[in-house]
Structures are given as structure tokens and as C-alpha cells.
Enzyme design. Structure first.
Site, mmCIF file in Angstrom:
data_model
loop_
_atom_site.group_PDB
_atom_site.id
_atom_site.type_symbol
_atom_site.label_atom_id
_atom_site.label_comp_id
_atom_site.label_asym_id
_atom_site.label_seq_id
_atom_site.Cartn_x
_atom_site.Cartn_y
_atom_site.Cartn_z
ATOM 1 N N ASN A 174 49.888 22.918 61.721
ATOM 2 C CA ASN A 174 49.216 24.101 62.282
ATOM 3 C C ASN A 174 48.259 23.705 63.403
ATOM 4 O O ASN A 174 47.605 22.663 63.349
ATOM 5 C CB ASN A 174 48.512 24.924 61.194
ATOM 6 C CG ASN A 174 47.507 24.146 60.366
ATOM 7 O OD1 ASN A 174 47.652 22.959 60.141
ATOM 8 N ND2 ASN A 174 46.476 24.830 59.913
ATOM 9 N N GLU A 180 45.219 25.392 65.674
ATOM 10 C CA GLU A 180 44.321 26.540 65.807
ATOM 11 C C GLU A 180 43.692 26.572 67.192
ATOM 12 O O GLU A 180 43.782 25.609 67.962
ATOM 13 C CB GLU A 180 43.267 26.496 64.692
ATOM 14 C CG GLU A 180 43.936 26.610 63.317
ATOM 15 C CD GLU A 180 42.962 26.700 62.158
ATOM 16 O OE1 GLU A 180 41.742 26.500 62.350
ATOM 17 O OE2 GLU A 180 43.452 26.971 61.034
ATOM 18 N N GLU A 211 54.905 25.722 60.345
ATOM 19 C CA GLU A 211 56.355 25.939 60.265
ATOM 20 C C GLU A 211 56.932 26.314 61.620
ATOM 21 O O GLU A 211 57.973 25.805 62.042
ATOM 22 C CB GLU A 211 56.685 27.055 59.259
ATOM 23 C CG GLU A 211 56.181 26.802 57.866
ATOM 24 C CD GLU A 211 54.794 27.390 57.641
ATOM 25 O OE1 GLU A 211 53.876 27.075 58.414
ATOM 26 O OE2 GLU A 211 54.622 28.155 56.679
ATOM 27 N N CYS A 258 54.048 32.148 55.729
ATOM 28 C CA CYS A 258 53.678 33.530 56.044
ATOM 29 C C CYS A 258 54.929 34.306 56.458
ATOM 30 O O CYS A 258 55.989 33.725 56.729
ATOM 31 C CB CYS A 258 52.610 33.581 57.132
ATOM 32 S SG CYS A 258 53.249 33.311 58.803
HETATM 33 N N1 THU Z 1 49.164 28.481 58.192
HETATM 34 C C1 THU Z 1 50.312 27.780 58.395
HETATM 35 O O1 THU Z 1 50.327 26.782 59.135
HETATM 36 N N2 THU Z 1 51.441 28.211 57.774
HETATM 37 C C2 THU Z 1 51.515 29.311 56.979
HETATM 38 O O2 THU Z 1 52.596 29.687 56.554
HETATM 39 C C3 THU Z 1 50.306 30.046 56.633
HETATM 40 C C4 THU Z 1 49.077 29.653 57.355
HETATM 41 C C5 THU Z 1 47.949 28.025 58.865
HETATM 42 C C6 THU Z 1 47.473 28.949 59.946
HETATM 43 C C7 THU Z 1 46.015 28.588 60.015
HETATM 44 O O3 THU Z 1 45.861 27.473 60.876
HETATM 45 C C8 THU Z 1 45.661 28.159 58.609
HETATM 46 O O4 THU Z 1 46.897 27.903 57.956
HETATM 47 C C9 THU Z 1 44.883 29.190 57.824
HETATM 48 O O5 THU Z 1 45.522 30.400 57.822
#
Ligand code: THU
Length: 152
Positions: free
Chosen positions: A57, A59, A70, A107
Site C-alpha cells: 500500500n 499512502e 493489491e 477491499c
Molecule cells: N489497504 C490495502 O492496502 N488493501 C486493502 O484491501 C484494504 C486497505 C490499505 C489502504 C491504506 O493504506 C491502509 O490499508 C488503511 O486502510
């Protein structure tokens, strides 16, 4: 509707290919950039030719500009290996350097993206959800997102 899935007590119970992909997802955690949520997610995609592409992930100060692990992995895989079918994706999550006890869960937006690459591949995508405890495995995105939108 039924949700077929496999449950494993730990990574040691997985077959060799699933285990290697989950280990790649754990490795991918090193690339997580999560200064806001402090929630790290790692993902790894295996392609039909055996290539493994990792993602984590990312940000951003403008929150919606960030991206899940993902989709980072899937978009990188498709961009770097165009047309090579997806076989499987594994994901894990951690906080403060420790794998979370429950399996990571993608998600809805990531499930939708999985569905499209699955459709492109023409065969069910294997999805392995792990972290520090039990592991869930699914064969086909439909199990994670019934009645999925795929009207291309
Ligand atoms: N996040 C993911 O990388 N994958 C998911 O399926 C759900 C959430 C990340 C996004 C964000 O950087 C952190 O988790 C908190 O939501």
C-alpha cells in the site's frame, strides 16, 4: 449462494506454490508506505509464466490518492507483463512490524479489479488471504464478490 473456501491453520499447511506466494506478500510489506494509517499491507501476484510481482500500500497526504497493496501489485503486474494471465494473488497485513492475527481481506475496489484480470485470464483466480495466523484460500473472485459487475 455458497462461498467455497479452504482454511489452513498456518502457512506450513499450504502447498508449495501458495506458500511461496504468501512469503512474497510478506516480503512485499517492506515496500509499504503508510505514514497515515500505520497499517501495512503486502501483496504478491503470480502470473501464468511463474513471474511474481509484489506490491504494497502507498499512502498520500491527499488521502484518496493513495492505493491499496493489491491494486499496486496487480497494476504493476499488468503494466510490466501485458497480456500474461494472472494465476493467483496473496495478501498479508501488519502493524508495528507484526503480522496481524486475522487473515488480510481485500477491499471491494480491489475485488473488482481482481475480477477483471480473472476475466482476462479466462480461468479462476486463486486468492490467498493470510497474515500471522489462519489462512483462507479461494478459487475464483466470485467467492469474494458474488453477483460481481463484469459487463464488459
Ligand atoms: N489497504 C490495502 O492496502 N488493501 C486493502 O484491501 C484494504 C486497505 C490499505 C489502504 C491504506 O493504506 C491502509 O490499508 C488503511 O486502510
Amino acid at each position: 449462494m455458497t462461498i467455497p473456501y479452504e482454511a489452513y491453520a498456518s502457512i506450513d499447511e499450504l502447498g508449495a506454490a501458495d506458500r511461496a506466494l504468501l512469503e512474497a506478500a510478506i516480503e512485499a510489506l517492506k515496500g509499504s508506505y503508510a505514514p497515515y494509517s500505520h497499517f501495512n499491507v503486502g501483496a504478491a501476484v503470480r502470473l501464468a509464466d511463474g513471474t511474481v510481482v509484489k506490491g504494497a500500500n502507498q499512502e498520500n497526504a491527499a488521502y484518496p490518492s493513495g492505493l491499496c497493496a493489491e491494486r499496486t501489485a496487480m497494476f504493476a503486474a499488468s503494466a510490466q507483463h501485458p497480456g500474461v494471465p494472472f494465476e493467483a494473488i496473496a495478501l498479508v497485513c501488519s502493524r508495528d512490524g507484526r503480522l496481524m492475527p486475522d487473515p488480510a481481506s481485500p477491499c471491494g475496489a480491489c475485488r473488482q479489479v481482481m475480477a477483471q484480470y480473472e476475466r482476462l485470464a479466462g480461468k479462476p483466480l486463486r486468492i490467498i488471504l493470510g497474515s500471522g495466523g489462519p489462512i483462507l484460500a479461494f478459487t475464483g473472485v466470485e467467492s469474494l464478490m458474488p453477483l460481481i459487475f463484469n459487463d464488459l
